[in-house]
Structures are given as C-alpha cells and as structure tokens.
Design an enzyme around this catalytic site. Structure first.
Site, short mmCIF file in Angstrom:
data_model
loop_
_atom_site.label_atom_id
_atom_site.label_comp_id
_atom_site.label_asym_id
_atom_site.label_seq_id
_atom_site.Cartn_x
_atom_site.Cartn_y
_atom_site.Cartn_z
N HIS A 27 0.85 -1.20 0.00
CA HIS A 27 0.00 0.00 0.00
C HIS A 27 0.88 1.24 0.00
O HIS A 27 2.10 1.14 0.07
CB HIS A 27 -1.00 -0.03 1.16
CG HIS A 27 -0.41 0.03 2.55
ND1 HIS A 27 0.40 -0.95 3.07
CD2 HIS A 27 -0.53 0.97 3.53
CE1 HIS A 27 0.75 -0.64 4.31
NE2 HIS A 27 0.21 0.54 4.61
N HIS A 70 4.51 -4.91 11.02
CA HIS A 70 4.88 -4.18 12.24
C HIS A 70 4.98 -5.13 13.44
O HIS A 70 4.26 -6.12 13.52
CB HIS A 70 3.85 -3.09 12.59
CG HIS A 70 3.84 -1.94 11.63
ND1 HIS A 70 4.64 -0.83 11.79
CD2 HIS A 70 3.14 -1.73 10.49
CE1 HIS A 70 4.41 0.03 10.81
NE2 HIS A 70 3.52 -0.49 9.99
N ASP A 72 -0.18 -4.11 6.27
CA ASP A 72 -0.87 -3.59 7.45
C ASP A 72 -2.33 -4.02 7.48
O ASP A 72 -3.16 -3.36 8.12
CB ASP A 72 -0.80 -2.06 7.49
CG ASP A 72 0.60 -1.54 7.82
OD1 ASP A 72 1.49 -2.35 8.12
OD2 ASP A 72 0.77 -0.30 7.77
N HIS A 83 -7.47 -0.84 5.64
CA HIS A 83 -6.42 0.05 6.18
C HIS A 83 -6.21 1.22 5.21
O HIS A 83 -6.21 2.38 5.62
CB HIS A 83 -5.15 -0.76 6.38
CG HIS A 83 -3.97 0.03 6.84
ND1 HIS A 83 -3.90 0.61 8.08
CD2 HIS A 83 -2.81 0.34 6.22
CE1 HIS A 83 -2.73 1.24 8.20
NE2 HIS A 83 -2.05 1.09 7.09
N HIS A 95 1.38 3.89 2.00
CA HIS A 95 1.93 4.62 3.14
C HIS A 95 3.45 4.74 3.06
O HIS A 95 4.14 3.86 2.54
CB HIS A 95 1.52 3.96 4.46
CG HIS A 95 0.10 4.24 4.84
ND1 HIS A 95 -0.62 3.47 5.73
CD2 HIS A 95 -0.75 5.22 4.44
CE1 HIS A 95 -1.84 3.96 5.87
NE2 HIS A 95 -1.95 5.02 5.09
N ASP A 106 5.85 4.42 5.17
CA ASP A 106 6.67 3.35 5.76
C ASP A 106 6.57 2.04 4.97
O ASP A 106 7.10 1.01 5.40
CB ASP A 106 6.34 3.15 7.24
CG ASP A 106 4.91 2.68 7.47
OD1 ASP A 106 3.99 3.24 6.84
OD2 ASP A 106 4.71 1.75 8.28
N HIS A 107 5.92 2.09 3.80
CA HIS A 107 5.82 0.90 2.94
C HIS A 107 6.31 1.17 1.52
O HIS A 107 6.87 0.27 0.90
CB HIS A 107 4.37 0.39 2.93
CG HIS A 107 3.94 -0.07 4.28
ND1 HIS A 107 3.99 -1.37 4.69
CD2 HIS A 107 3.52 0.65 5.36
CE1 HIS A 107 3.60 -1.46 5.95
NE2 HIS A 107 3.32 -0.24 6.39
FE FE Z 1 2.69 0.52 8.18
ZN ZN Z 2 0.06 1.47 6.64
#
Ligand code: FE
Ligand code: ZN
Length: 256
Positions: free
Chosen positions: A57, A172, A134, A115, A59, A61-62
């Site tokens: 996805h 995570h 996530d 998410h 985001h 951090d991805h």
């Molecule tokens: Fe994440």
């Molecule tokens: Zn995420």
C-alpha cells in the site's frame, strides 16, 4: 516446495523489512520499502541483488523507499493498481487475482481494502506464506484509515480462509500491545492466554513475534473472531452481524 529464502529484519521504529530470494532464478524481491538503506545493506549481506519491489500500500513506511531502491538496483516496482496515483514510478500495477512471479515462484494478489482503500496482500500458495502488510497483525489488524469495517472484515475473512499453516508476515511489531487489548476482549480464551505469555517471553528476550500463522491467529486474534459467542456476549452483541461485532472491537482498540 522450492527453496525460497526469506530474510526478515527490523526497520524504522517498529516496521519489519522482508527480502525474498529464489536461488533458481537469482531474483530477489523486497516486500515494501520501509528503510531503503537498511534493505540494501541486508541484500548485500545476503549476497542478493534486489530485482523487484512488491508494495502492499501507499503509506510512507511501505512505499517511501521505492525511488531509492530503484535508483540503486533498477528493481521493477510492482504495486496495487488501486493506489497507482499515490505510488510514483510503478512498473507493474496489479489487481485482485493477478499473479506476480519471483522466478517460477507464484504470488497471488489478494485485494484487502480497509487500512487503505487499495491495500493488497501477496499470497504465495505454493510456499504457504503470505505478506499481509498492514491488513493483519499478530493479534491485531490495521487501523481503518480509508475503509469501512465491512470492507476490513471481508478482507480479514478472506485471509482467514488460507490454510491454517500459512505463515503470515505482517509489517509491524505490535504484538505485545495487541495482546493486552485482545485479553480485554476475550479474557477467558486459553489459546490467547498462552499466546500472550509467549509474546511477553519473546519480547523480554528481544525476539520478534512475527511471523505468525493463520491457525494461530484464528484461535486468538479477536479481529478474526467476531463470530465467537463469548466475545459477542461480552460486547452485548449476541445477535449482531459479524461486521458490526468487528466494528465494535476495532472501535474499542482505537481508544484502548
Ligand atoms: Fe505501516
Ligand atoms: Zn500502513
């Protein structure tokens, strides 16, 4: 079974990076790009060259390290078609039911909105492995930033249909906090009690609690257990739809 190698390592504050390598073809994919420097260093330490990026996805951090890893390696970016406007530089946009290949190893794309609106999971049925981003966490699930409870319940239910021995790599390390919440929802569940104790022991030793398995999560993760009579009774939702029970559990977690 092929000889797929999986290398897992911490990134940022609580993300995990994953590199998967197929020795037959020599191909290596990074699942998401939370920390490009760390991911490139791990690949070098393994003697692997990253040839693909598989995003779950959009985001940061991805997908935030996509450009740096592509610049360093020329890797092909595979990402959800549903988020192509929000993930720059996609080479292959994939959707529900598509196959992605690491050499001769097949990953099936599973659309799991909730998410984010376009989140996908990479399920490798021949390996009994899934990279779930996530969407699902050990004893938890992702926050509903862009989707409805009904969407997320459907997404989690589809993952729950994978074979029980499917190894679940979530993005995570949230398990210890998730366990405390899960025990507030399902305190008499012995599988959960034992799971929570093992999580505490692993964290005390500084060990990862990821990966988990579908079978383990089905027995203990309250977000997969909206149909459970004890949970429903505790929430006062004995006759509610599963998605509504899930929505209440998610709402409680958001303020736990
Ligand atoms: Fe994440
Ligand atoms: Zn995420």
């Amino acid at each position: 079974m092929s000889e797929l190698s999986i290398r897992q390592f911490p990134c940022l504050s609580d993300n995990y990076g994953f590199l998967i390598h197929d020795p037959d073809s020599g191909e290596t994919a990074t699942i998401d790009t939370p920390d490009p420097d760390r991911i490139l260093a791990e690949a070098e330490a393994a003697g692997w060259t990253i040839t693909q990026i598989w995003n779950t996805h959009h985001h940061f951090d991805h997908a935030g390290g996509n450009a740096a890893i592509k610049a360093a390696t020329g890797a092909r970016i595979v990402a959800p078609s549903y988020e192509s406007a929000r993930i720059p530089g996609i080479d292959l946009a994939v959707s529900e039911g598509d196959s992605v290949w690491l050499g001769k190893i097949e990953a099936k794309v599973v659309f799991t909105p909730g998410h984010t609106s376009g989140h996908i999971v990479y399920s490798l049925p021949g390996e009994h492995v899934a990279f779930v981003g996530d969407t699902m966490f050990a004893l938890g699930c992702g926050r509903l930033f862009e989707g409805t409870p009904q969407q997320m319940w459907t997404s989690l239910s589809r993952l729950a249909e994978l074979p029980d021995d499917t190894v679940i790599y979530c993005a995570h390390e949230y398990t210890q906090a998730n366990a405390r919440f899960a025990l507030s929802i399902d305190p008499d569940n012995r599988d959960l009690q034992a799971y929570a104790a093992s999580v505490d022991a692993k964290r005390a030793r500084g060990e990862a609690t990821v990966p988990t398995t579908i079978g383990t999560e089905k027995a203990a993760n309250p977000f997969l257990r909206a149909a459970d009579p004890a949970i429903r009774a505790r929430l006062g939702l004995a006759d509610a739809a599963n998605a509504d029970v899930f929505a209440e559990i998610r709402r409680r977690k958001d303020t736990f």
